[in-house]
Scaffold this motif. Structure first.
Motif, PDB file in Angstrom:
ATOM      1  N   ARG A 187       0.890  -1.345   0.017  1.00  0.00           N
ATOM      2  CA  ARG A 187      -0.384   0.001  -0.053  1.00  0.00           C
ATOM      3  C   ARG A 187       0.794   1.205   0.089  1.00  0.00           C
ATOM      4  NH1 ARG A 187      -4.795  -1.963   4.004  1.00  0.00           N
ATOM      5  NH2 ARG A 187      -6.055  -2.594   2.476  1.00  0.00           N
ATOM      6  N   ALA A 188       1.872   1.136   0.616  1.00  0.00           N
ATOM      7  CA  ALA A 188       2.688   2.462   0.849  1.00  0.00           C
ATOM      8  C   ALA A 188       3.737   2.663  -0.612  1.00  0.00           C
ATOM      9  CB  ALA A 188       3.806   2.093   1.869  1.00  0.00           C
ATOM     10  N   ASP A 189       3.671   1.418  -1.330  1.00  0.00           N
ATOM     11  CA  ASP A 189       4.574   1.561  -2.562  1.00  0.00           C
ATOM     12  C   ASP A 189       3.628   2.028  -3.510  1.00  0.00           C
ATOM     13  OD1 ASP A 189       6.987   0.718  -1.771  1.00  0.00           O
ATOM     14  OD2 ASP A 189       6.459  -1.396  -2.385  1.00  0.00           O
ATOM     15  N   TYR A 190       2.243   1.547  -3.345  1.00  0.00           N
ATOM     16  CA  TYR A 190       1.211   2.220  -4.544  1.00  0.00           C
ATOM     17  C   TYR A 190       0.940   3.545  -4.141  1.00  0.00           C
ATOM     18  CZ  TYR A 190      -3.530   2.768  -6.100  1.00  0.00           C
ATOM     19  OH  TYR A 190      -4.476   3.379  -7.049  1.00  0.00           O
ATOM     20  N   ASP A 191       0.772   3.899  -2.954  1.00  0.00           N
ATOM     21  CA  ASP A 191       0.883   5.458  -2.717  1.00  0.00           C
ATOM     22  C   ASP A 191       2.003   6.270  -3.243  1.00  0.00           C
ATOM     23  OD1 ASP A 191      -1.599   4.918  -1.156  1.00  0.00           O
ATOM     24  OD2 ASP A 191      -0.661   5.055   0.793  1.00  0.00           O
ATOM     25  N   LYS A 192       3.192   5.903  -3.144  1.00  0.00           N
ATOM     26  CA  LYS A 192       4.251   6.545  -3.600  1.00  0.00           C
ATOM     27  C   LYS A 192       4.179   6.641  -5.433  1.00  0.00           C
ATOM     28  CE  LYS A 192       7.525   5.486  -0.306  1.00  0.00           C
ATOM     29  NZ  LYS A 192       8.743   4.735   0.087  1.00  0.00           N
ATOM     30  N   LEU A 193       3.679   5.488  -5.797  1.00  0.00           N
ATOM     31  CA  LEU A 193       3.478   5.559  -7.413  1.00  0.00           C
ATOM     32  C   LEU A 193       2.524   6.375  -7.623  1.00  0.00           C
ATOM     33  CD1 LEU A 193       4.153   1.453  -7.857  1.00  0.00           C
ATOM     34  CD2 LEU A 193       5.628   3.419  -8.528  1.00  0.00           C
ATOM     35  N   THR A 194       1.147   6.263  -7.084  1.00  0.00           N
ATOM     36  CA  THR A 194       0.381   7.579  -7.217  1.00  0.00           C
ATOM     37  C   THR A 194       0.715   8.738  -7.258  1.00  0.00           C
ATOM     38  OG1 THR A 194      -1.480   5.825  -6.372  1.00  0.00           O
ATOM     39  CG2 THR A 194      -2.013   8.024  -6.817  1.00  0.00           C
ATOM     40  N   GLN A 195       1.468   9.216  -6.410  1.00  0.00           N
ATOM     41  CA  GLN A 195       1.934  10.466  -6.237  1.00  0.00           C
ATOM     42  C   GLN A 195       3.014  10.938  -7.455  1.00  0.00           C
ATOM     43  OE1 GLN A 195       3.928  10.546  -2.263  1.00  0.00           O
ATOM     44  NE2 GLN A 195       1.829  11.241  -1.286  1.00  0.00           N
ATOM     45  N   THR A 196       3.655   9.834  -7.769  1.00  0.00           N
ATOM     46  CA  THR A 196       4.697  10.088  -8.944  1.00  0.00           C
ATOM     47  C   THR A 196       4.085  10.038 -10.022  1.00  0.00           C
ATOM     48  OG1 THR A 196       6.490   8.630  -7.867  1.00  0.00           O
ATOM     49  CG2 THR A 196       6.989   9.176  -9.991  1.00  0.00           C
ATOM     50  N   THR A 197       2.872   9.348 -10.267  1.00  0.00           N
ATOM     51  CA  THR A 197       2.311   9.177 -11.397  1.00  0.00           C
ATOM     52  C   THR A 197       1.559  10.692 -11.559  1.00  0.00           C
ATOM     53  OG1 THR A 197       1.878   6.998 -11.335  1.00  0.00           O
ATOM     54  CG2 THR A 197       0.272   8.273 -12.794  1.00  0.00           C
ATOM     55  N   GLU A 198       1.095  11.168 -10.528  1.00  0.00           N
ATOM     56  CA  GLU A 198       0.563  12.573 -10.550  1.00  0.00           C
ATOM     57  C   GLU A 198       1.284  13.556 -11.132  1.00  0.00           C
ATOM     58  OE1 GLU A 198      -1.454  12.985  -6.819  1.00  0.00           O
ATOM     59  OE2 GLU A 198      -3.102  11.545  -7.412  1.00  0.00           O
ATOM     60  N   THR A 199       2.641  13.656 -10.400  1.00  0.00           N
ATOM     61  CA  THR A 199       3.852  14.530 -10.579  1.00  0.00           C
ATOM     62  C   THR A 199       4.036  14.434 -12.059  1.00  0.00           C
ATOM     63  OG1 THR A 199       4.570  14.196  -8.342  1.00  0.00           O
ATOM     64  CG2 THR A 199       6.199  15.245 -10.127  1.00  0.00           C
ATOM     65  N   VAL A 200       4.362  13.405 -12.627  1.00  0.00           N
ATOM     66  CA  VAL A 200       4.897  13.011 -13.922  1.00  0.00           C
ATOM     67  C   VAL A 200       3.684  13.512 -15.085  1.00  0.00           C
ATOM     68  CG1 VAL A 200       5.343  11.495 -15.754  1.00  0.00           C
ATOM     69  CG2 VAL A 200       6.457  11.282 -13.621  1.00  0.00           C
ATOM     70  N   SER A 201       2.264  13.340 -14.727  1.00  0.00           N
ATOM     71  CA  SER A 201       1.413  13.558 -15.523  1.00  0.00           C
ATOM     72  C   SER A 201       1.069  15.195 -15.412  1.00  0.00           C
ATOM     73  CB  SER A 201      -0.104  13.029 -14.907  1.00  0.00           C
ATOM     74  OG  SER A 201      -0.993  13.648 -15.813  1.00  0.00           O
ATOM     75  N   ALA A 202       1.523  15.899 -14.550  1.00  0.00           N
ATOM     76  CA  ALA A 202       1.360  17.396 -14.171  1.00  0.00           C
ATOM     77  C   ALA A 202       2.713  17.901 -15.169  1.00  0.00           C
ATOM     78  CB  ALA A 202       1.337  17.931 -12.814  1.00  0.00           C
TER      79      ALA A 202
END
Length: 88
Positions: A51-66
């Protein structure tokens, strides 16, 4: 020894065997439960880490998308500002 005494001895031996078998099963069940508890705890720990890894990946994905959205926007502005070159 009388027949009654022999029967009593056999009964005592049978009861002792039964008692040992039951105790063995109880001990084995306790060990299995302990093993199951440890396995559940290990799975909970792994789930928490995932879950912690998923949260980090979600944040990274949002940053890359922006950042990609910003880069695409900049490219559109640059392309809109440049005069269109005519091909000969």
């Amino acid at each position: 020894m009388s027949r009654l005494q022999q029967a009593s001895d056999r009964l005592k031996t049978a009861l002792d065997s039964l008692e040992n078998a039951v105790e063995s099963v109880v001990v084995q069940d306790a060990q299995n439960q302990s093993s199951n508890v440890q396995e559940v705890e290990a799975l909970r720990s792994q789930l928490s880490a995932l879950r912690a890894d998923y949260d980090k990946l979600t944040q990274t994905t949002e940053t890359v998308s922006a950042r990609l959205d910003g880069a695409v926007g900049q490219l559109k502005r640059v392309l809109a500002e440049e005069p269109v070159k005519e091909q000969a």
